[in-house]
Each structure stands twice: as C-alpha cells, then as structure tokens.
Write a protein that holds these residues in place. Structure first.
Motif, PDB file in Angstrom:
ATOM      1  N   ASN B  39     123.711   0.944 107.392  1.00  0.00           N
ATOM      2  CA  ASN B  39     122.943   0.203 109.180  1.00  0.00           C
ATOM      3  C   ASN B  39     122.062  -0.665 109.175  1.00  0.00           C
ATOM      4  OD1 ASN B  39     120.535   1.039 110.885  1.00  0.00           O
ATOM      5  ND2 ASN B  39     120.116   1.395 109.750  1.00  0.00           N
ATOM      6  N   THR B  43     126.613  -2.009 110.748  1.00  0.00           N
ATOM      7  CA  THR B  43     126.452  -2.101 112.871  1.00  0.00           C
ATOM      8  C   THR B  43     125.320  -3.120 112.796  1.00  0.00           C
ATOM      9  OG1 THR B  43     124.934   0.153 112.522  1.00  0.00           O
ATOM     10  CG2 THR B  43     127.242  -0.281 112.340  1.00  0.00           C
ATOM     11  N   THR B  48     130.570  -2.462 114.283  1.00  0.00           N
ATOM     12  CA  THR B  48     130.556  -1.279 115.076  1.00  0.00           C
ATOM     13  C   THR B  48     131.312  -0.413 113.803  1.00  0.00           C
ATOM     14  OG1 THR B  48     133.032  -0.599 115.999  1.00  0.00           O
ATOM     15  CG2 THR B  48     131.519  -1.381 117.559  1.00  0.00           C
ATOM     16  N   PHE B 106     127.384  10.209 116.528  1.00  0.00           N
ATOM     17  CA  PHE B 106     127.197   8.198 116.236  1.00  0.00           C
ATOM     18  C   PHE B 106     128.873   7.557 116.259  1.00  0.00           C
ATOM     19  CE2 PHE B 106     126.344   4.663 114.115  1.00  0.00           C
ATOM     20  CZ  PHE B 106     125.449   4.146 114.062  1.00  0.00           C
ATOM     21  N   ARG B 113     125.695  -0.515 117.152  1.00  0.00           N
ATOM     22  CA  ARG B 113     123.642  -0.547 117.802  1.00  0.00           C
ATOM     23  C   ARG B 113     124.001  -0.088 119.222  1.00  0.00           C
ATOM     24  NH1 ARG B 113     119.461  -2.507 113.630  1.00  0.00           N
ATOM     25  NH2 ARG B 113     119.745  -1.580 111.601  1.00  0.00           N
ATOM     26  N   GLN B 114     124.650  -1.545 119.439  1.00  0.00           N
ATOM     27  CA  GLN B 114     124.771  -1.601 120.908  1.00  0.00           C
ATOM     28  C   GLN B 114     125.507  -0.900 121.576  1.00  0.00           C
ATOM     29  OE1 GLN B 114     125.912  -6.029 120.399  1.00  0.00           O
ATOM     30  NE2 GLN B 114     123.607  -6.614 120.280  1.00  0.00           N
ATOM     31  N   ASP B 117     122.581   4.531 124.073  1.00  0.00           N
ATOM     32  CA  ASP B 117     121.739   5.493 124.252  1.00  0.00           C
ATOM     33  C   ASP B 117     121.655   5.905 123.790  1.00  0.00           C
ATOM     34  OD1 ASP B 117     120.151   2.905 124.999  1.00  0.00           O
ATOM     35  OD2 ASP B 117     119.704   4.013 127.312  1.00  0.00           O
ATOM     36  N   THR B 119     124.316   6.545 121.124  1.00  0.00           N
ATOM     37  CA  THR B 119     124.643   6.580 120.367  1.00  0.00           C
ATOM     38  C   THR B 119     123.618   6.281 119.351  1.00  0.00           C
ATOM     39  OG1 THR B 119     126.524   5.034 120.738  1.00  0.00           O
ATOM     40  CG2 THR B 119     126.589   5.101 118.429  1.00  0.00           C
ATOM     41  N   LEU B 120     122.554   5.395 119.607  1.00  0.00           N
ATOM     42  CA  LEU B 120     121.445   5.193 119.103  1.00  0.00           C
ATOM     43  C   LEU B 120     120.965   6.728 118.749  1.00  0.00           C
ATOM     44  CD1 LEU B 120     119.432   2.162 120.487  1.00  0.00           C
ATOM     45  CD2 LEU B 120     120.184   2.805 118.404  1.00  0.00           C
ATOM     46  N   GLY B 123     121.881   8.579 116.382  1.00  0.00           N
ATOM     47  CA  GLY B 123     121.220   7.725 114.090  1.00  0.00           C
ATOM     48  C   GLY B 123     120.509   8.190 113.918  1.00  0.00           C
ATOM     49  N   TRP B 124     119.381   8.217 115.424  1.00  0.00           N
ATOM     50  CA  TRP B 124     118.304   8.707 114.885  1.00  0.00           C
ATOM     51  C   TRP B 124     117.799  10.125 114.363  1.00  0.00           C
ATOM     52  CZ3 TRP B 124     114.083   5.945 113.820  1.00  0.00           C
ATOM     53  CH2 TRP B 124     113.545   5.002 114.548  1.00  0.00           C
TER      54      TRP B 124
END
Lengths: 301, 162
Positions: B39, B43, B48, B106, B113-114, B117, B119-120, B123-124
């Motif tokens: 994290n 990323t 990536t 993910f 991270r970029q 949405d 992908t994020l 992660g969440w």
C-alpha cells in the motif's frame, strides 16, 4: 459393567466417530486432488497464455486451495487424535502445496518463459505425486481407527503393496511431466515408461496378494478375504493397461488430447488404488465362504 | 461456570489449538506488514502491482495460510462441541473469503491507487474485512483460553474425587 468400562466405551465410540469425520475429509481431499490434477493438465495442454481472469485458471486455483485446506484440516485433526505420522505428512503436504501455488503465481506474471513453465509444471506435478501416497496412507490409517482397530497393528501385505504402487504411480506422473521439457525428453521418456511398467507389476501384485489373503486363516479361524479389494485392484490394472496403450498412441500419433486422456486414466488408477486400500462397500459374503474345517485349522497351526 | 463451553477436546487438544491460534496471529501480523508495504511503498504513487511481484506472492501465500488456519480452528470448534469458537471462526472465514475477492478485484482491475474506483473499492473491501476477521479470530482464541482455564481448574478436583 463398572463406571470405568462404561466411560472407556463412550470414549472409544467418540474416537471412532471423530475418526470417521477425518475419513470423510480424506475422501474429500482425494477428490479435490483428482479434480485439481485434471483441470491443471487441461490448462497446461489446451490453454495458452492463461491470465488471472481465465475461468479455467480460477477453477484450478479454487480446487487447489480446497486441496491445501483439506490437507491442513486432516493434518491438524490427526494431530488432535494422536495420529502423529498422518499429521506430519499432511501438514508437510499443506506447505508443499502452498509453495507450488506460489510458483503458479510467478508463472502468471511471466507465462512466456520456458524456464518458468518448467518450474511451475514440475513443482505442481511433484506436489500431486507426493500427495498420492500420503492420501493413501492417511486413508488406511484413519479407516483402521474408525473401525476400532489399533493403529499399531500390522498392515496387510496387499495394503503395503498398494502404498508402493501409489509411490510408483506418483514417480511415473512426475517423470511424465518432465517429458514436456526438450532438455530432459529422452531421459524422462525412458524413466516414465520404466516406472509405468513397475506400477503395472505392483498393481498385478496387489491382485495376487488380495486373492492369496483369502487362503490364510486369521487367529479367530475365519478367512480375511476382502473380495472388493480384488475387484478394485483389477479395475486399477485395467485402467493402467489402457493408459499404457494411450501412451503408445501419444508417442506414435502425437497430439496433446491423448495426454489429457492419460491424466484422466491416471486419476482412475489412483482412485481404484485408494478404494482397494480401504475397500468400502463391504458386502456380507459370509454365505459364500465355506465353513472352516477343524483339520484345516490344525494344519495351519 | 455453568454456561461455559469447554467442549470435548481435552487439555492437550485445547493447548494444541491455542498454539495454532497464536501461529494464526503471527500470520495476521505478517499479512498486515506485507499489505502495508504494498500500500505505502508500491502502489502509493502511480505504480501498480502485478500478480507475480514478490511482495504480492508473499502476501497471497500468507493469505492462504491465514485462511487455512482459521478454517481448521472453525472445523475443530464444530467437531469438538465448541459452538462459540466455531461461529466466531466461521465469521472470520466468511470475511476472509470476501476479502480475497476484494484482493482479486484490486489485482485484475489495474493494481494501483490511480487505477480507478473499482480498484480502490477492492482495496477497501480487503482492508476492512481483514480487520473484521482479526477481531473475530481474537474472540475465538479468547474462548479457547477460557476453556483451558476451566479444564485446568476442574482437573485437580476430579483427581481428588478419584
């Protein structure tokens, strides 16, 4: 009946019930092993440039994870039930499976490298090869304690020969995988054919020993013949013979589809050998057996 | 003590299961460390992560070990009559399954991270459910510790009676 014998009976019953649970897990573990192997061979031979989202690869990953999980479950439950060897072998198998899985992850990021393909194929097939005798051994040991027998009692000769056949089969599978590598081709072919022939002779030995078991009498004076074992080993012999024929076709005609057929036949052999160890579906064949005469008993003494 | 669950595992089995729980916590810790490394260092910017990156492989292997250990504790709970241990571990297993799906999301949608949405979101889901699984495993371990304490207390009394 004293309180002590009553509690001993209850504890024996509990032990047997728990051993039966472990036995179901071993069956499930063997099933996952078979399915992982078949889907893996299909992936290796029929699908090129697999990625993380390839449906067959996802299925293979889930099946392999299930197999690893069941190895851990069987290993830990066996440790709780004081089955030391079963526990150690299954926990070792769990960690070996994970290492093989890690090579699979590395392959996904670099699926064009021949070196990476070789490492992935060999590590995964070695895991399958190691798993075959381990599941057979676990099945034999756990089924003995599930049926209330002591684990330190000696295994029958046919059971021992079945372990050897499973080990020979696993080496045959590993040598068969090495055939795909050009550098190892000649050596691997010779080894694969030799080991396959050795496996055939061992399976034939199981058939003969299973029949001979019926000619001896145990301490109680009854025959320890298990007809199902003869049938399962005969079916194993039939499957390995067809696999041999399929191997000849593969060498002469070529074509990867025959390799998939060979893999399917291999899992059939493995299944029949496992069944011949535990020999389930016992039929009551007491009416079929001739009563033992006193003179025969005296002769054996 | 009436409502306590000690199951029928025995002191030796309970101690063995407790050791597995401790090993599981160690795996949780390593999983957290490798996850944070990915994290923060991998990323955090425009980078990536791919499936074959070494940190990712270590992270995934640890995730498999973590899942297997939690699943084994759940099976022990069900088989040896420790309902609470089984149910807490079942919750942890379910959380880890969904967290794994988040991780796959993910990786397959970009792995940075970029990357967007989805992908994020993956992660969440992974982070949140990891914490929930850790919390549930902690409660399952507490129940095993409690069962050990009670078995140790009861054992000398039983010995005196015999």
């Amino acid at each position: 009946m004293t309180v002590q014998t009553l509690s001993e009976n209850v504890s024996l019953k509990n032990e047997s019930r728990r051993a039966r649970w472990i036995l179901y897990f071993v069956y499930l573990q063997a099933l996952f092993l078979i399915l992982t192997y078949i889907v893996g061979v299909w992936l290796g031979t029929e699908i090129h440039n697999a990625t993380i989202t390839t449906p067959d690869l996802v299925v293979h990953g889930i099946l392999a994870s299930g197999f690893a999980l069941l190895s851990a479950v069987v290993g830990f439950l066996a440790a709780l039930e004081n089955q030391k060897r079963v526990a150690i072998s299954n926990l070792a198998l769990f960690f070996i499976t994970i290492v093989a899985g890690a090579t699979g992850f590395a392959y996904l990021g670099n699926n064009s490298s021949s070196n990476q393909i070789l490492v992935t194929n060999l590590s995964m097939m070695t895991t399958i090869g190691i798993a075959m005798p381990i599941t057979g051994y676990s099945l034999a040991k756990i089924s003995r304690s599930a049926s209330g027998l002591k684990s330190n009692e000696h295994s029958s000769l046919s059971s021992l020969m079945t372990y050897f056949a499973l080990v020979a089969l696993s080496f045959t599978v590993i040598a068969g995988t090495a055939v795909e590598t050009i550098a190892l081709y000649a050596f691997a072919v010779v080894l694969h054919v030799g080991l396959a022939a050795f496996t055939v002779s061992l399976v034939l030995g199981i058939v003969i020993l299973s029949v001979l078991e019926g000619s001896t009498l145990d301490k109680t004076g009854s025959r320890s013949w298990v007809p199902q074992r003869v049938i399962y080993s005969l079916l194993g012999l039939a499957a390995i013979s067809i696999a041999g024929g399929d191997g000849v076709i593969t060498v002469t005609v070529g074509g990867v589809s025959y390799v998939v057929v060979m893999a399917e036949l291999t899992v059939l052999i493995y299944s029949f050998l496992l069944l011949s160890i535990e020999a389930p579906l016992h039929l009551n064949l007491a009416f079929f057996r001739r009563p033992v005469s006193k003179s025969a008993l005296k002769q054996q003494e | 003590m009436e409502r306590e669950e000690i199951g029928n595992l025995g002191l030796r089995g309970l101690s063995l299961t407790l050791r597995l729980c401790y090993a599981n916590f160690l795996v949780y810790l390593l999983l957290y460390v490798t996850g944070m490394y990915i994290n923060i260092y991998v990323t955090s910017g425009v980078n990536t992560i791919g499936i074959s990156d070494i940190t990712n492989i270590v992270h995934m292997v640890l995730a498999i070990v973590n899942f297997a250990f939690t699943f084994v504790i759940m099976v022990v709970g069900f088989l040896y009559a420790m309902r609470k241990v089984a149910l807490f571990s079942l919750g942890a297993v379910a959380s880890l399954v969904i967290a794994t799906v988040g991780g796959m999301l993910f990786l397959s949608t970009g792995g940075g991270r970029q990357s967007g949405d989805i992908t994020l979101l993956g992660g969440w889901v992974m982070s949140f459910l990891f914490m929930l699984a850790l919390f549930l495993s902690y409660y399952a371990t507490l129940k095993i510790v409690r069962a050990i304490r009670i078995t140790e207390l009861v054992k000398p009394t039983e010995q005196r009676m015999t």
